[in-house]
Enzyme design. Structure first.
Site, PDB file in Angstrom:
ATOM      1  N   THR A  94      69.662 107.489   1.074  1.00 40.79           N
ATOM      2  CA  THR A  94      69.209 106.519   0.066  1.00 40.79           C
ATOM      3  C   THR A  94      69.045 105.092   0.592  1.00 40.79           C
ATOM      4  OG1 THR A  94      71.504 106.239  -0.628  1.00 40.79           O
ATOM      5  CG2 THR A  94      70.178 107.798  -1.889  1.00 40.79           C
ATOM      6  N   GLN A 103      76.972 107.956  -6.078  1.00 36.04           N
ATOM      7  CA  GLN A 103      77.060 107.465  -7.467  1.00 36.04           C
ATOM      8  C   GLN A 103      76.886 108.585  -8.495  1.00 36.04           C
ATOM      9  OE1 GLN A 103      75.326 103.534  -8.422  1.00 36.04           O
ATOM     10  NE2 GLN A 103      73.855 104.060  -6.832  1.00 36.04           N
ATOM     11  N   ALA A 157      71.464 112.668  -0.882  1.00 33.44           N
ATOM     12  CA  ALA A 157      70.211 112.154  -0.312  1.00 33.44           C
ATOM     13  C   ALA A 157      70.489 111.031   0.674  1.00 33.44           C
ATOM     14  CB  ALA A 157      69.288 111.625  -1.417  1.00 33.44           C
ATOM     15  N   ASP A 196      75.931 120.144   4.981  1.00 36.40           N
ATOM     16  CA  ASP A 196      75.173 119.028   5.572  1.00 36.40           C
ATOM     17  C   ASP A 196      73.692 119.281   5.327  1.00 36.40           C
ATOM     18  OD1 ASP A 196      73.929 117.099   7.093  1.00 36.40           O
ATOM     19  OD2 ASP A 196      75.107 117.482   8.911  1.00 36.40           O
ATOM     20  N   LEU A 197      73.081 118.406   4.543  1.00 32.93           N
ATOM     21  CA  LEU A 197      71.660 118.593   4.204  1.00 32.93           C
ATOM     22  C   LEU A 197      70.774 118.557   5.448  1.00 32.93           C
ATOM     23  CD1 LEU A 197      71.580 116.390   0.978  1.00 32.93           C
ATOM     24  CD2 LEU A 197      71.106 118.853   1.066  1.00 32.93           C
ATOM     25  N   THR A 239      62.897 110.093  -7.434  1.00 36.82           N
ATOM     26  CA  THR A 239      62.883 108.634  -7.571  1.00 36.82           C
ATOM     27  C   THR A 239      61.543 108.062  -8.014  1.00 36.82           C
ATOM     28  OG1 THR A 239      63.128 106.588  -6.272  1.00 36.82           O
ATOM     29  CG2 THR A 239      62.346 108.498  -5.080  1.00 36.82           C
ATOM     30  N   ASP A 240      61.615 106.898  -8.650  1.00 38.44           N
ATOM     31  CA  ASP A 240      60.411 106.121  -8.975  1.00 38.44           C
ATOM     32  C   ASP A 240      59.659 105.678  -7.705  1.00 38.44           C
ATOM     33  OD1 ASP A 240      62.653 104.517  -8.337  1.00 38.44           O
ATOM     34  OD2 ASP A 240      61.874 102.779  -9.420  1.00 38.44           O
ATOM     35  N   TYR A 256      61.384 106.277   2.617  1.00 39.11           N
ATOM     36  CA  TYR A 256      62.311 106.868   1.631  1.00 39.11           C
ATOM     37  C   TYR A 256      61.521 107.598   0.543  1.00 39.11           C
ATOM     38  CZ  TYR A 256      65.254 107.138  -2.540  1.00 39.11           C
ATOM     39  OH  TYR A 256      65.880 107.583  -3.678  1.00 39.11           O
TER      40      TYR A 256
HETATM   41  N1  LIG Z   1      70.443 104.903  -5.989  1.00 39.05           N
HETATM   42  C1  LIG Z   1      69.329 104.777  -6.707  1.00 39.05           C
HETATM   43  O1  LIG Z   1      68.994 103.688  -7.179  1.00 39.05           O
HETATM   44  C2  LIG Z   1      68.466 105.959  -6.982  1.00 39.05           C
HETATM   45  C3  LIG Z   1      68.767 107.196  -6.472  1.00 39.05           C
HETATM   46  N2  LIG Z   1      67.931 108.262  -6.731  1.00 39.05           N
HETATM   47  C4  LIG Z   1      68.267 109.584  -6.228  1.00 39.05           C
HETATM   48  O2  LIG Z   1      69.426 110.025  -6.924  1.00 39.05           O
HETATM   49  C5  LIG Z   1      70.228 110.836  -6.089  1.00 39.05           C
HETATM   50  C6  LIG Z   1      71.639 110.311  -6.070  1.00 39.05           C
HETATM   51  O3  LIG Z   1      71.618 108.953  -5.642  1.00 39.05           O
HETATM   52  P1  LIG Z   1      72.971 108.100  -5.508  1.00 39.05           P
HETATM   53  O4  LIG Z   1      74.089 108.834  -6.124  1.00 39.05           O
HETATM   54  O5  LIG Z   1      72.651 106.724  -5.940  1.00 39.05           O
HETATM   55  O6  LIG Z   1      73.111 108.087  -3.927  1.00 39.05           O
HETATM   56  P2  LIG Z   1      74.304 107.600  -3.021  1.00 39.05           P
HETATM   57  O7  LIG Z   1      73.712 106.939  -1.845  1.00 39.05           O
HETATM   58  O8  LIG Z   1      75.330 106.904  -3.849  1.00 39.05           O
HETATM   59  O9  LIG Z   1      74.940 108.978  -2.574  1.00 39.05           O
HETATM   60  C7  LIG Z   1      74.242 109.866  -1.765  1.00 39.05           C
HETATM   61  C8  LIG Z   1      75.055 111.114  -1.581  1.00 39.05           C
HETATM   62  O10 LIG Z   1      74.360 111.938  -0.646  1.00 39.05           O
HETATM   63  C9  LIG Z   1      75.266 112.410   0.292  1.00 39.05           C
HETATM   64  N3  LIG Z   1      74.617 112.702   1.551  1.00 39.05           N
HETATM   65  C10 LIG Z   1      73.909 111.874   2.345  1.00 39.05           C
HETATM   66  N4  LIG Z   1      73.497 112.523   3.451  1.00 39.05           N
HETATM   67  C11 LIG Z   1      73.960 113.790   3.341  1.00 39.05           C
HETATM   68  C12 LIG Z   1      73.888 114.944   4.162  1.00 39.05           C
HETATM   69  N5  LIG Z   1      73.258 114.939   5.341  1.00 39.05           N
HETATM   70  N6  LIG Z   1      74.474 116.080   3.744  1.00 39.05           N
HETATM   71  C13 LIG Z   1      75.147 116.107   2.566  1.00 39.05           C
HETATM   72  N7  LIG Z   1      75.259 115.064   1.748  1.00 39.05           N
HETATM   73  C14 LIG Z   1      74.668 113.911   2.134  1.00 39.05           C
HETATM   74  C15 LIG Z   1      76.281 111.301   0.432  1.00 39.05           C
HETATM   75  O11 LIG Z   1      77.422 111.852   1.008  1.00 39.05           O
HETATM   76  P3  LIG Z   1      78.660 110.985   1.525  1.00 39.05           P
HETATM   77  O12 LIG Z   1      79.451 110.745   0.292  1.00 39.05           O
HETATM   78  O13 LIG Z   1      79.313 111.903   2.491  1.00 39.05           O
HETATM   79  O14 LIG Z   1      78.071 109.758   2.173  1.00 39.05           O
HETATM   80  C16 LIG Z   1      76.438 110.867  -1.012  1.00 39.05           C
HETATM   81  O15 LIG Z   1      77.370 111.683  -1.678  1.00 39.05           O
HETATM   82  C17 LIG Z   1      69.511 110.853  -4.732  1.00 39.05           C
HETATM   83  O16 LIG Z   1      68.694 111.990  -4.690  1.00 39.05           O
HETATM   84  C18 LIG Z   1      68.629 109.628  -4.766  1.00 39.05           C
HETATM   85  O17 LIG Z   1      67.485 109.784  -3.958  1.00 39.05           O
HETATM   86  C19 LIG Z   1      66.812 108.152  -7.505  1.00 39.05           C
HETATM   87  C20 LIG Z   1      66.467 106.953  -8.037  1.00 39.05           C
HETATM   88  C21 LIG Z   1      67.296 105.760  -7.860  1.00 39.05           C
HETATM   89  C1  LIG Z   2      70.273  91.718  -2.445  1.00 44.38           C
HETATM   90  C2  LIG Z   2      68.951  91.165  -2.912  1.00 44.38           C
HETATM   91  C3  LIG Z   2      67.874  91.994  -3.126  1.00 44.38           C
HETATM   92  N1  LIG Z   2      66.692  91.477  -3.536  1.00 44.38           N
HETATM   93  C4  LIG Z   2      65.553  92.378  -3.787  1.00 44.38           C
HETATM   94  C5  LIG Z   2      65.201  93.347  -2.678  1.00 44.38           C
HETATM   95  C6  LIG Z   2      64.524  94.466  -3.434  1.00 44.38           C
HETATM   96  O1  LIG Z   2      63.159  94.155  -3.643  1.00 44.38           O
HETATM   97  C7  LIG Z   2      65.233  94.467  -4.767  1.00 44.38           C
HETATM   98  C8  LIG Z   2      66.271  95.568  -4.910  1.00 44.38           C
HETATM   99  O2  LIG Z   2      67.097  95.567  -3.813  1.00 44.38           O
HETATM  100  P1  LIG Z   2      67.968  96.804  -3.343  1.00 44.38           P
HETATM  101  O3  LIG Z   2      67.809  96.889  -1.878  1.00 44.38           O
HETATM  102  O4  LIG Z   2      69.318  96.676  -3.914  1.00 44.38           O
HETATM  103  O5  LIG Z   2      67.319  98.035  -4.056  1.00 44.38           O
HETATM  104  P2  LIG Z   2      66.653  99.350  -3.461  1.00 44.38           P
HETATM  105  O6  LIG Z   2      67.500  99.874  -2.380  1.00 44.38           O
HETATM  106  O7  LIG Z   2      65.214  99.143  -3.202  1.00 44.38           O
HETATM  107  O8  LIG Z   2      66.821 100.263  -4.744  1.00 44.38           O
HETATM  108  C9  LIG Z   2      66.182 101.509  -4.785  1.00 44.38           C
HETATM  109  O9  LIG Z   2      67.051 102.477  -4.242  1.00 44.38           O
HETATM  110  C10 LIG Z   2      66.473 103.755  -4.124  1.00 44.38           C
HETATM  111  C11 LIG Z   2      67.535 104.699  -3.585  1.00 44.38           C
HETATM  112  C12 LIG Z   2      65.763 104.220  -5.333  1.00 44.38           C
HETATM  113  O10 LIG Z   2      65.542 105.412  -5.508  1.00 44.38           O
HETATM  114  C13 LIG Z   2      65.116 103.190  -6.226  1.00 44.38           C
HETATM  115  O11 LIG Z   2      64.992 103.642  -7.554  1.00 44.38           O
HETATM  116  C14 LIG Z   2      65.820 101.856  -6.208  1.00 44.38           C
HETATM  117  O12 LIG Z   2      67.000 101.852  -6.979  1.00 44.38           O
HETATM  118  O13 LIG Z   2      65.867  93.188  -4.888  1.00 44.38           O
HETATM  119  C15 LIG Z   2      66.547  90.120  -3.772  1.00 44.38           C
HETATM  120  O14 LIG Z   2      65.456  89.658  -4.151  1.00 44.38           O
HETATM  121  N2  LIG Z   2      67.608  89.280  -3.576  1.00 44.38           N
HETATM  122  C16 LIG Z   2      68.804  89.752  -3.139  1.00 44.38           C
HETATM  123  O15 LIG Z   2      69.758  88.953  -2.943  1.00 44.38           O
END
Ligand SMILES: NC(=O)C1=CN([C@@H]2O[C@H](COP(=O)(O)OP(=O)(O)OC[C@H]3O[C@@H](n4cnc5c(N)ncnc54)[C@H](OP(=O)(O)O)[C@@H]3O)[C@@H](O)[C@H]2O)C=CC1
Ligand SMILES: Cc1cn([C@H]2C[C@H](O)[C@@H](COP(=O)(O)OP(=O)(O)O[C@H]3O[C@@H](C)C(=O)[C@@H](O)[C@H]3O)O2)c(=O)[nH]c1=O
Ligand SMILES: [Mg+2]
Length: 302
Positions: A62, A11, A60, A36-37, A101-102, A125
């Protein structure tokens, strides 16, 4: 300015690529198999061979629940891997921005977390991301750690897309109402990251611009409130909608525990980098609108 981004389809990586031109910067995305991380030697080789002015690690592991079953892999990617990215930045004498992350916090605090509050992750995580923060700090002073939260976007996997998909299948969706955080648009985050990049390059020796900062969308919500807002906006645009039934976390068991209150205080970022992201509802509207138009296009063309 040339920004090297770790992450290809994620994202934040895709948002940085999309927003690059409006900031007049060039963004190069790097990912597997070249970088590759989980294979630290590949990290420096790939970053060096492309080169750039600043590195953003948006890669990451995730999958929060799956991490409970794959702790070694999560820690290798989010901990050791993040350290390898920062070590490469140090070797290349350029700054690095690490996205964190939070979920490094336990969520027991009554108020939004500040940067120097004690992390105490509840799950693998969060623990692996905290290891990453520590590895970055150990590798180079020339870093910014940006903690963000609850990211959504038109790209990849996220809660907004999940809710719209479920609403196409059901009338009612049960969603937890006792976990509070700040939804953050990846596109807004990308804008904020690029402003921070610019400041780091403009003032290469200023320690005040460096260190840990909190960057989330403005405002907060429970996941249930977030879901209700998604459906409200979707319904207004003629998209799928469902009733949200607020439930307690205990009624939605998951492998990983999640923080009950993980709002992040962004005042340090606002004071030093002058970055305040838009209110989450405003950005959500753009995202839902875009997802619905892309979905209806897919349906017409399939
Ligand atoms: N999603 C969230 O809600 C939150 C995310 N974050 C942090 O923000 C950052 C970005 O998150 P987001 O964009 O949502 O994550 P996504 O899960 O959307 O994307 C993760 C990315 O990491 C890449 N990746 C995973 N494993 C490896 C690896 N071994 N080597 C190289 N690349 C790798 C994936 O590659 P590929 O495209 O090949 O799968 C992808 O491009 C992360 O550090 C995450 O921890 C923080 C708070 C909230
Ligand atoms: C799909 C679904 C989830 N939930 C709950 C589960 C969980 O407590 C909350 C959020 O669900 P998710 O699994 O989508 O979210 P989650 O994967 O925990 O999201 C987190 O991702 C990582 C990468 C971060 O760094 C965080 O900031 C945060 O965004 O909602 C419901 O209650 N009903 C539902 O139908
Ligand atoms: Mg406090």
């Amino acid at each position: 300015m040339r920004i090297l981004v770790v992450g290809r389809e994620g994202q934040v990586a895709r948002s940085l690529a999309e927003r690059a031109s409006s900031h007049g910067v060039s963004v190069t995305l790097l990912g597997r198999p070249d970088l590759d991380l989980a294979a630290p030697a590949s990290v420096i080789a790939a970053l060096r061979s492309v080169g750039g002015d600043v590195i953003v690690n948006a890669g990451a592991y995730t999958a929060v629940d799956q991490a409970e079953r794959e702790p070694e892999l999560a820690k290798a990617i989010n901990g050791t891997g993040a350290g390898a990215v920062a070590a490469a930045a140090a070797a290349m004498a350029i700054p690095v921005i690490q996205i964190s992350t939070d979920y490094v916090f336990d969520g027991a605090a009554p108020e939004p977390y500040r940067e120097d509050d004690q992390p105490a992750p509840l799950g693998i995580y969060g623990a692996s991301k905290l290891l990453g923060e520590q590895a970055v700090i150990a590798a180079t002073d020339n870093h910014v750690i940006l903690r963000t939260a609850w990211i959504y976007s038109p790209f990849g996997k996220n809660f907004v897309k999940t809710m719209l998909r479920l609403a196409r299948e059901r009338d009612e969706i049960a969603v937890v109402s006792d976990q509070i955080g700040s939804p953050t648009s990846a596109l807004d985050l990308a804008d904020g990251i690029m402003m921070v990049c610019r400041h780091l390059l403009d003032r290469p020796d200023d320690p005040a611009l460096r260190g840990t900062f909190h960057m989330t969308g403005t405002g907060s919500a429970s996941w249930a409130e977030f879901a209700a807002a998604i459906f409200e906006q979707s319904a207004r645009l003629g998209g799928p909608s469902a009733r949200v039934r607020p439930i307690e976390t205990a009624a939605y068991p998951t492998p990983a525990r999640r923080p009950a209150q993980s709002q992040l205080d962004g005042s340090r970022l606002a004071a030093i980098h002058k970055v305040v992201l838009p209110p989450w509802r405003t950005s959500l509207e753009n995202c839902v609108g875009r997802l619905l138009s892309e979905h209806s296009y897919q349906e017409r063309s399939s």
